[in-house]
Write a protein that holds these residues in place. Structure first.
Motif, PDB file in Angstrom:
ATOM      1  N   LEU A   1       4.256  -8.084   7.201  1.00  0.00           N
ATOM      2  CA  LEU A   1       2.898  -7.811   6.706  1.00  0.00           C
ATOM      3  C   LEU A   1       2.785  -6.477   5.991  1.00  0.00           C
ATOM      4  O   LEU A   1       1.825  -6.242   5.264  1.00  0.00           O
ATOM      5  CB  LEU A   1       1.903  -7.855   7.866  1.00  0.00           C
ATOM      6  CG  LEU A   1       1.734  -9.204   8.575  1.00  0.00           C
ATOM      7  CD1 LEU A   1       0.712  -9.082   9.694  1.00  0.00           C
ATOM      8  CD2 LEU A   1       1.323 -10.293   7.608  1.00  0.00           C
ATOM      9  N   GLY A   2       3.741  -5.565   6.245  1.00  0.00           N
ATOM     10  CA  GLY A   2       3.679  -4.256   5.604  1.00  0.00           C
ATOM     11  C   GLY A   2       2.712  -3.311   6.281  1.00  0.00           C
ATOM     12  O   GLY A   2       2.147  -2.421   5.639  1.00  0.00           O
ATOM     13  N   HIS A   3       2.493  -3.498   7.599  1.00  0.00           N
ATOM     14  CA  HIS A   3       1.626  -2.589   8.347  1.00  0.00           C
ATOM     15  C   HIS A   3       2.379  -1.293   8.647  1.00  0.00           C
ATOM     16  O   HIS A   3       3.524  -1.328   9.097  1.00  0.00           O
ATOM     17  CB  HIS A   3       1.196  -3.220   9.673  1.00  0.00           C
ATOM     18  CG  HIS A   3       0.193  -4.309   9.523  1.00  0.00           C
ATOM     19  ND1 HIS A   3       0.013  -5.305  10.461  1.00  0.00           N
ATOM     20  CD2 HIS A   3      -0.694  -4.581   8.526  1.00  0.00           C
ATOM     21  CE1 HIS A   3      -0.946  -6.118  10.056  1.00  0.00           C
ATOM     22  NE2 HIS A   3      -1.389  -5.696   8.892  1.00  0.00           N
ATOM     23  N   SER A   4       1.731  -0.155   8.434  1.00  0.00           N
ATOM     24  CA  SER A   4       2.374   1.116   8.746  1.00  0.00           C
ATOM     25  C   SER A   4       2.358   1.398  10.241  1.00  0.00           C
ATOM     26  O   SER A   4       3.201   2.126  10.756  1.00  0.00           O
ATOM     27  CB  SER A   4       1.679   2.262   8.002  1.00  0.00           C
ATOM     28  OG  SER A   4       0.302   2.307   8.329  1.00  0.00           O
ATOM     29  N   SER A   5       1.395   0.803  10.951  1.00  0.00           N
ATOM     30  CA  SER A   5       1.283   1.020  12.396  1.00  0.00           C
ATOM     31  C   SER A   5       1.394  -0.302  13.139  1.00  0.00           C
ATOM     32  O   SER A   5       0.797  -1.313  12.742  1.00  0.00           O
ATOM     33  CB  SER A   5      -0.064   1.678  12.721  1.00  0.00           C
ATOM     34  OG  SER A   5      -0.316   1.655  14.109  1.00  0.00           O
ATOM     35  N   LEU A   6       2.125  -0.294  14.230  1.00  0.00           N
ATOM     36  CA  LEU A   6       2.257  -1.494  15.056  1.00  0.00           C
ATOM     37  C   LEU A   6       0.917  -1.882  15.675  1.00  0.00           C
ATOM     38  O   LEU A   6       0.661  -3.066  15.928  1.00  0.00           O
ATOM     39  CB  LEU A   6       3.295  -1.258  16.156  1.00  0.00           C
ATOM     40  CG  LEU A   6       3.744  -2.491  16.956  1.00  0.00           C
ATOM     41  CD1 LEU A   6       4.459  -3.493  16.059  1.00  0.00           C
ATOM     42  CD2 LEU A   6       4.657  -2.069  18.105  1.00  0.00           C
ATOM     43  N   ALA A   7       0.053  -0.891  15.879  1.00  0.00           N
ATOM     44  CA  ALA A   7      -1.259  -1.173  16.473  1.00  0.00           C
ATOM     45  C   ALA A   7      -2.076  -2.121  15.604  1.00  0.00           C
ATOM     46  O   ALA A   7      -2.844  -2.943  16.108  1.00  0.00           O
ATOM     47  CB  ALA A   7      -2.023   0.137  16.681  1.00  0.00           C
ATOM     48  N   THR A   8      -1.908  -2.017  14.285  1.00  0.00           N
ATOM     49  CA  THR A   8      -2.624  -2.909  13.375  1.00  0.00           C
ATOM     50  C   THR A   8      -2.156  -4.338  13.562  1.00  0.00           C
ATOM     51  O   THR A   8      -2.950  -5.278  13.530  1.00  0.00           O
ATOM     52  CB  THR A   8      -2.400  -2.479  11.912  1.00  0.00           C
ATOM     53  OG1 THR A   8      -2.720  -1.102  11.776  1.00  0.00           O
ATOM     54  CG2 THR A   8      -3.267  -3.292  10.966  1.00  0.00           C
TER      55      THR A   8
ATOM     56  N   LYS B   1       0.834  -1.199   0.000  1.00  0.00           N
ATOM     57  CA  LYS B   1       0.000   0.000   0.000  1.00  0.00           C
ATOM     58  C   LYS B   1       0.869   1.250   0.000  1.00  0.00           C
ATOM     59  O   LYS B   1       1.919   1.293   0.636  1.00  0.00           O
ATOM     60  CB  LYS B   1      -0.907   0.002   1.233  1.00  0.00           C
ATOM     61  CG  LYS B   1      -2.010  -1.048   1.180  1.00  0.00           C
ATOM     62  CD  LYS B   1      -2.941  -0.918   2.366  1.00  0.00           C
ATOM     63  CE  LYS B   1      -4.111  -1.889   2.253  1.00  0.00           C
ATOM     64  NZ  LYS B   1      -5.050  -1.771   3.393  1.00  0.00           N
ATOM     65  N   GLY B   2       0.411   2.269  -0.735  1.00  0.00           N
ATOM     66  CA  GLY B   2       1.172   3.508  -0.823  1.00  0.00           C
ATOM     67  C   GLY B   2       2.479   3.345  -1.570  1.00  0.00           C
ATOM     68  O   GLY B   2       3.398   4.136  -1.405  1.00  0.00           O
ATOM     69  N   ASN B   3       2.554   2.298  -2.415  1.00  0.00           N
ATOM     70  CA  ASN B   3       3.769   2.012  -3.202  1.00  0.00           C
ATOM     71  C   ASN B   3       5.001   1.811  -2.319  1.00  0.00           C
ATOM     72  O   ASN B   3       6.125   2.116  -2.722  1.00  0.00           O
ATOM     73  CB  ASN B   3       4.036   3.128  -4.226  1.00  0.00           C
ATOM     74  CG  ASN B   3       3.051   3.085  -5.384  1.00  0.00           C
ATOM     75  OD1 ASN B   3       2.586   2.007  -5.766  1.00  0.00           O
ATOM     76  ND2 ASN B   3       2.726   4.239  -5.930  1.00  0.00           N
ATOM     77  N   LYS B   4       4.784   1.304  -1.104  1.00  0.00           N
ATOM     78  CA  LYS B   4       5.899   1.015  -0.206  1.00  0.00           C
ATOM     79  C   LYS B   4       6.432  -0.385  -0.492  1.00  0.00           C
ATOM     80  O   LYS B   4       5.669  -1.345  -0.553  1.00  0.00           O
ATOM     81  CB  LYS B   4       5.453   1.130   1.252  1.00  0.00           C
ATOM     82  CG  LYS B   4       5.101   2.552   1.672  1.00  0.00           C
ATOM     83  CD  LYS B   4       4.691   2.604   3.131  1.00  0.00           C
ATOM     84  CE  LYS B   4       4.347   4.025   3.554  1.00  0.00           C
ATOM     85  NZ  LYS B   4       3.892   4.074   4.972  1.00  0.00           N
ATOM     86  N   GLU B   5       7.738  -0.453  -0.679  1.00  0.00           N
ATOM     87  CA  GLU B   5       8.355  -1.732  -1.018  1.00  0.00           C
ATOM     88  C   GLU B   5       8.910  -2.400   0.243  1.00  0.00           C
ATOM     89  O   GLU B   5       9.451  -1.735   1.132  1.00  0.00           O
ATOM     90  CB  GLU B   5       9.485  -1.504  -2.022  1.00  0.00           C
ATOM     91  CG  GLU B   5      10.056  -2.774  -2.624  1.00  0.00           C
ATOM     92  CD  GLU B   5      11.103  -2.472  -3.677  1.00  0.00           C
ATOM     93  OE1 GLU B   5      12.305  -2.664  -3.391  1.00  0.00           O
ATOM     94  OE2 GLU B   5      10.714  -2.030  -4.783  1.00  0.00           O
ATOM     95  N   ARG B   6       8.751  -3.719   0.335  1.00  0.00           N
ATOM     96  CA  ARG B   6       9.316  -4.455   1.455  1.00  0.00           C
ATOM     97  C   ARG B   6       9.826  -5.807   0.956  1.00  0.00           C
ATOM     98  O   ARG B   6       9.417  -6.282  -0.110  1.00  0.00           O
ATOM     99  CB  ARG B   6       8.296  -4.651   2.570  1.00  0.00           C
ATOM    100  CG  ARG B   6       7.123  -5.572   2.232  1.00  0.00           C
ATOM    101  CD  ARG B   6       6.092  -5.574   3.356  1.00  0.00           C
ATOM    102  NE  ARG B   6       5.052  -6.593   3.212  1.00  0.00           N
ATOM    103  CZ  ARG B   6       3.978  -6.471   2.471  1.00  0.00           C
ATOM    104  NH1 ARG B   6       3.775  -5.359   1.772  1.00  0.00           N
ATOM    105  NH2 ARG B   6       3.080  -7.452   2.392  1.00  0.00           N
ATOM    106  N   THR B   7      10.704  -6.425   1.721  1.00  0.00           N
ATOM    107  CA  THR B   7      11.245  -7.733   1.385  1.00  0.00           C
ATOM    108  C   THR B   7      10.720  -8.747   2.391  1.00  0.00           C
ATOM    109  O   THR B   7      10.798  -8.526   3.601  1.00  0.00           O
ATOM    110  CB  THR B   7      12.783  -7.716   1.416  1.00  0.00           C
ATOM    111  OG1 THR B   7      13.252  -6.770   0.456  1.00  0.00           O
ATOM    112  CG2 THR B   7      13.345  -9.087   1.082  1.00  0.00           C
ATOM    113  N   VAL B   8      10.164  -9.843   1.883  1.00  0.00           N
ATOM    114  CA  VAL B   8       9.529 -10.848   2.733  1.00  0.00           C
ATOM    115  C   VAL B   8      10.176 -12.211   2.488  1.00  0.00           C
ATOM    116  O   VAL B   8      10.323 -12.623   1.328  1.00  0.00           O
ATOM    117  CB  VAL B   8       8.016 -10.936   2.433  1.00  0.00           C
ATOM    118  CG1 VAL B   8       7.343 -11.929   3.362  1.00  0.00           C
ATOM    119  CG2 VAL B   8       7.360  -9.564   2.554  1.00  0.00           C
TER     120      VAL B   8
END
Length: 308
Positions: free
Chosen positions: A278-285, A183-190
């Motif tokens: 998971l690519g969550h922007s917030s730890l609360a999620t 989401k938001g074109n944020k890249e992550r490595t899993v």
């Protein structure tokens, strides 16, 4: 019955807001569709209430709009999302000087019910994969593809849209990692494990070559006609498998994402590591999955402890 056209000023605002979501906020196509569906509902209600200009959109109209949907039986989670859309839209309109004051500042929606996501037990995951057929030697390209998709969904916890958007060069087979555009074109490595690696390798060697066409491009997973797989096709595959299990309330591909996160935490993974995966922007999620794990722990305790 067809919906009446919106008054020109309201339609123009909706069109501009769509461009804002796509160009400035870089929202996904799915998110944009959801926002616009909510906004069209709001503006259509306002127009039916006599509004022809954005300045005529007031708090009373917003409350009546949500109230009418609540009385119609709409889920609280959907009402909360629609209220959020209204607040986002009016905040944008104020910033663009389309309105002189924000009518949604005091808009509230019913609080979301706190429900735990459906999660599969480990033996259910095993049965789910077995339902795809363990002998791929005589399997069709679709069987090989479906197994690879399901293994990868569970191994990585990626979203359906993220899986559908994968290209071949997003895979690093040697390191067993996946480059994901979230989401938001944020890249992550899993990272992913051996079963998923073997299933994907089998798909690339024996499944994909039989479906690939000139129009396939670099897409990792393909449909029957050789184009990039559609998220709806992935959902259909997973929903059928979950239905065939027969002993779970889990539904849809998101259940595999919930399951992956919960199993990681049950196995001792750090919460922030799961957040990154998971690519969550917030730890609360991400923390909802700790609630899932505690809930499962409590059930096990009640079943096993003689004085529970």
């Amino acid at each position: 019955m067809d919906q009446k056209p919106l008054p020109p000023e309201l339609q123009s605002a909706a069109d501009d807001y769509k461009r804002y979501l796509v160009a400035e906020r870089a929202r996904s196509a799915h998110t944009v569709r959801a926002y616009l569906s909510d906004l069209e509902s709001l503006l259509a209600y306002a127009a039916a209430d006599g509004a022809t200009r954005l300045e005529e959109l007031d708090l009373g109209t917003l409350r009546r709009w949500l109230g009418a949907q609540s009385e119609g039986g709409m889920a609280r989670s959907t009402l909360a999302r629609r209220a959020a859309t209204a607040r986002s839209f009016t905040k944008w309109a104020l910033r663009e000087e389309l309105i002189s004051k924000d009518p949604a500042l005091r808009l509230q929606a019913p609080k979301r019910g706190k429900s735990l996501p459906g999660v599969l037990q480990q033996q259910q995951v095993n049965r789910l994969v077995e339902g795809l057929g363990t002998d791929a030697a005589d399997g069709s390209a679709m069987m090989i593809r479906n197994r690879a998709m399901v293994e990868l969904l569970y191994a990585t916890g990626v979203r359906v849209g993220e899986l559908a958007g994968l290209d071949i060069d997003d895979l690093d087979p040697d390191r067993r990692t996946l480059r994901v555009l979230g989401k938001g074109n944020k890249e992550r490595t899993v990272p992913f494990g051996v079963p998923a690696a073997l299933a994907v390798d089998d798909w690339l060697r024996r499944g994909r070559p039989s479906l690939v066409r000139a129009t396939s491009g670099p897409a990792l997973f393909l449909g029957m006609r050789g184009n990039r797989v559609d998220p709806r096709q992935i959902r259909s595959v997973v929903e059928k498998l979950l239905h065939n299990l027969g002993d779970t309330s889990a539904t849809g591909p998101h259940a595999l994402r919930h399951t992956a996160a919960t199993h990681l935490l049950d196995g001792g993974a750090d919460l922030r590591a799961v957040q990154e995966i998971l690519g969550h922007s917030s730890l609360a999620t991400t923390q909802i999955y700790t609630h899932v794990s505690v809930d499962r722990l409590r059930k096990s305790y009640q079943q096993a402890h003689p004085r529970a």
